[in-house]
Design an enzyme around this catalytic site. Structure first.
Site, PDB file in Angstrom:
ATOM      1  N   PHE A  70       0.835  -1.189   0.000  1.00 34.03           N
ATOM      2  CA  PHE A  70       0.000   0.000   0.000  1.00 34.03           C
ATOM      3  C   PHE A  70       0.874   1.245   0.000  1.00 34.03           C
ATOM      4  O   PHE A  70       2.075   1.180   0.244  1.00 34.03           O
ATOM      5  CB  PHE A  70      -0.943  -0.025   1.211  1.00 34.03           C
ATOM      6  CG  PHE A  70      -1.777  -1.272   1.284  1.00 34.03           C
ATOM      7  CD1 PHE A  70      -2.981  -1.360   0.617  1.00 34.03           C
ATOM      8  CD2 PHE A  70      -1.340  -2.372   2.016  1.00 34.03           C
ATOM      9  CE1 PHE A  70      -3.744  -2.518   0.661  1.00 34.03           C
ATOM     10  CE2 PHE A  70      -2.091  -3.534   2.069  1.00 34.03           C
ATOM     11  CZ  PHE A  70      -3.293  -3.612   1.384  1.00 34.03           C
ATOM     12  N   SER A 118      -6.358  -7.920  -1.635  1.00 32.60           N
ATOM     13  CA  SER A 118      -5.952  -7.277  -0.382  1.00 32.60           C
ATOM     14  C   SER A 118      -6.516  -5.863  -0.310  1.00 32.60           C
ATOM     15  O   SER A 118      -6.413  -5.098  -1.275  1.00 32.60           O
ATOM     16  CB  SER A 118      -4.425  -7.232  -0.269  1.00 32.60           C
ATOM     17  OG  SER A 118      -3.890  -8.527  -0.185  1.00 32.60           O
ATOM     18  N   CYS A 125      -3.640  -4.963   6.450  1.00 33.20           N
ATOM     19  CA  CYS A 125      -3.821  -5.680   5.192  1.00 33.20           C
ATOM     20  C   CYS A 125      -4.742  -6.868   5.425  1.00 33.20           C
ATOM     21  O   CYS A 125      -4.396  -7.807   6.144  1.00 33.20           O
ATOM     22  CB  CYS A 125      -2.470  -6.154   4.653  1.00 33.20           C
ATOM     23  SG  CYS A 125      -2.589  -7.098   3.117  1.00 33.20           S
ATOM     24  N   THR A 127      -7.787  -9.716   3.682  1.00 30.71           N
ATOM     25  CA  THR A 127      -8.182 -10.435   2.472  1.00 30.71           C
ATOM     26  C   THR A 127      -9.698 -10.457   2.337  1.00 30.71           C
ATOM     27  O   THR A 127     -10.406 -10.848   3.276  1.00 30.71           O
ATOM     28  CB  THR A 127      -7.650 -11.874   2.502  1.00 30.71           C
ATOM     29  OG1 THR A 127      -6.232 -11.853   2.595  1.00 30.71           O
ATOM     30  CG2 THR A 127      -8.053 -12.638   1.248  1.00 30.71           C
ATOM     31  N   ALA A 143      -7.650 -12.484  12.029  1.00 31.69           N
ATOM     32  CA  ALA A 143      -6.911 -13.535  12.726  1.00 31.69           C
ATOM     33  C   ALA A 143      -6.626 -13.114  14.166  1.00 31.69           C
ATOM     34  O   ALA A 143      -6.643 -11.915  14.496  1.00 31.69           O
ATOM     35  CB  ALA A 143      -5.592 -13.815  11.997  1.00 31.69           C
ATOM     36  N   HIS A 183       1.135  -4.316   7.693  1.00 29.88           N
ATOM     37  CA  HIS A 183       1.465  -5.197   8.819  1.00 29.88           C
ATOM     38  C   HIS A 183       1.702  -4.324  10.050  1.00 29.88           C
ATOM     39  O   HIS A 183       2.809  -3.835  10.284  1.00 29.88           O
ATOM     40  CB  HIS A 183       2.710  -6.023   8.498  1.00 29.88           C
ATOM     41  CG  HIS A 183       2.558  -6.854   7.271  1.00 29.88           C
ATOM     42  ND1 HIS A 183       3.621  -7.425   6.605  1.00 29.88           N
ATOM     43  CD2 HIS A 183       1.449  -7.225   6.564  1.00 29.88           C
ATOM     44  CE1 HIS A 183       3.186  -8.100   5.557  1.00 29.88           C
ATOM     45  NE2 HIS A 183       1.873  -7.993   5.509  1.00 29.88           N
ATOM     46  N   THR A 228       4.488  11.986   8.178  1.00 26.41           N
ATOM     47  CA  THR A 228       5.874  12.314   8.490  1.00 26.41           C
ATOM     48  C   THR A 228       6.022  12.592   9.982  1.00 26.41           C
ATOM     49  O   THR A 228       5.270  13.391  10.549  1.00 26.41           O
ATOM     50  CB  THR A 228       6.339  13.555   7.707  1.00 26.41           C
ATOM     51  OG1 THR A 228       6.167  13.316   6.303  1.00 26.41           O
ATOM     52  CG2 THR A 228       7.803  13.868   7.984  1.00 26.41           C
TER      53      THR A 228
END
Length: 367
Positions: A70, A118, A125, A127, A143, A183, A228
């Site tokens: 991404f 995704s 991220c 599915t 999960a 992640h 940033t």
């Protein structure tokens, strides 16, 4: 990352090998960066995917250029429709297991979507396991690791909480953000927020173990948004650890963050290139330390043969290093020398204890 350290290593003539090692580390970093395609930084959605209209998606796009990364540029704010934990989910072997599913509503992110694609939801991220084009909804599984590391499990559908959404990027396009995996490392907590003219500042408390990856003016992803870092403060495991960032006027209207208040949590993903660089560097540290030890032994032996007093540490003994083998498998470092032969040594006096040759010539001969 390695600027000052590189200079300090290369400045020492007896450690000239360090320059090559640091160059290799930096080269590894740039190689990772090269995964980003030509252009600003990386990716943007292309028009080469096929969209299936109506009912459930059951086909894949005609173009398989999706990179499953991404950019951190949020495409829309979606809505959480449901969050459900079930005990009857079918596993790969036909058995039943327990799991959590979330249904979300979006529009832009469903353009080109397909089963198994995704989608970033608040920087996570996920599915797509079901897609209803007519209702503009899609289902994802959460999960246990996702629930532990992110704030998605805290969302209550009845409150109509919104989430940031972004489609997976595609190779060959632009990237106005940075290299975001989706992640999440951990959640941060909003400590403070304030307005600076037309900018909105946030101060985020974050676990100490991740603070080494947060650097001033570096990239960071907050709820999937590429931002940033402004200031960084780290006092260790028992002290305060936080960083700040700000939102410009345009971004304030495009993401969910301004609707959050002090005490709320955000999903945080640090810049992954910092992690890769650290891991590559760690692989070389033992080899560098072993090589420095060998150099100390050589200097000590040279001093003894010249009749001077050893300047090496008294703890360094000949048993610590195998002089007959290269250090750590480094092929460009010659095996350390044993005592020079009589033909290599010209003595200054009759007792044969002093060398005419300088220390530098000794190193030049043996390496």
């Amino acid at each position: 990352v390695f600027g000052d350290f590189t200079l300090s290593l290369c400045a020492t003539s007896s450690h000239s090998y360090s320059a090559k090692m640091v160059s290799f580390i930096l080269g590894t970093t740039f190689l990772l960066s090269s995964l980003l395609p030509n252009g600003s930084h990386g990716f943007a959605p292309s028009s080469s995917t096929r969209r299936v209209v109506g009912g459930y998606h059951s086909s894949i796009p005609t173009s398989l250029t999706t990179h499953h990364m991404f950019t951190g540029i949020i495409e829309e704010m979606g809505e959480v429709i449901s969050l459900e934990t079930r005990d009857d989910m079918t596993l790969w072997d036909g058995s039943k297991g327990k799991g959590t599913e979330m249904v979300l509503k979006g529009d832009i992110v469903l353009d080109g979507a397909y089963l198994g694609c995704s989608i970033s939801v608040n920087g996570v991220c996920l599915t797509a396991t079901e897609i209803d084009e007519d209702a503009k909804t899609f289902k994802v599984g959460l999960a246990p690791e996702t629930l532990r590391k992110t704030n998605l499990g805290t969302y209550v559908p009845e409150s109509q909480q919104r989430v940031n959404m972004e489609r997976a990027s595609e190779i060959g396009g632009r990237n106005s953000g940075h290299f975001v995996q989706g992640h999440v490392d951990n959640v941060g907590t909003i400590m403070d927020q304030w307005i600076d003219e037309n900018s909105l500042f946030f101060k985020i408390a974050f676990p100490y173990e991740f603070m080494r990856y947060v650097v001033p003016k570096g990239f960071i992803a907050i709820d999937g948004t590429s931002l940033t870092v402004c200031d960084v403060h780290s006092e260790g495991e028992d002290g305060e650890n936080w960083f700040t960032f700000m939102l410009v006027e345009y971004t304030q209207k495009k993401i969910i963050l301004p609707s959050k208040k002090v005490g709320d949590t955000v999903n945080v993903e640090v810049d992954v290139l910092g992690k890769y660089s650290e891991r590559a560097w760690e692989a070389f540290v033992p080899k560098m330390e072993a090589l420095e030890t060998k150099v100390k032994h050589l200097e000590a032996r040279l001093q003894e043969l010249e009749g001077g007093e050893s300047t090496a540490s008294s703890s360094a003994t000949d048993n610590d290093v195998n002089y007959g083998q290269p250090i750590g498998g480094l092929s460009n470092v010659a095996a350390a020398a044993t005592a020079p032969t009589p033909e290599q040594v010209k003595v200054k006096n009759t007792d044969g204890t002093e060398w005419v040759r300088t220390k530098q010539s000794f190193f030049d001969t043996q390496y």
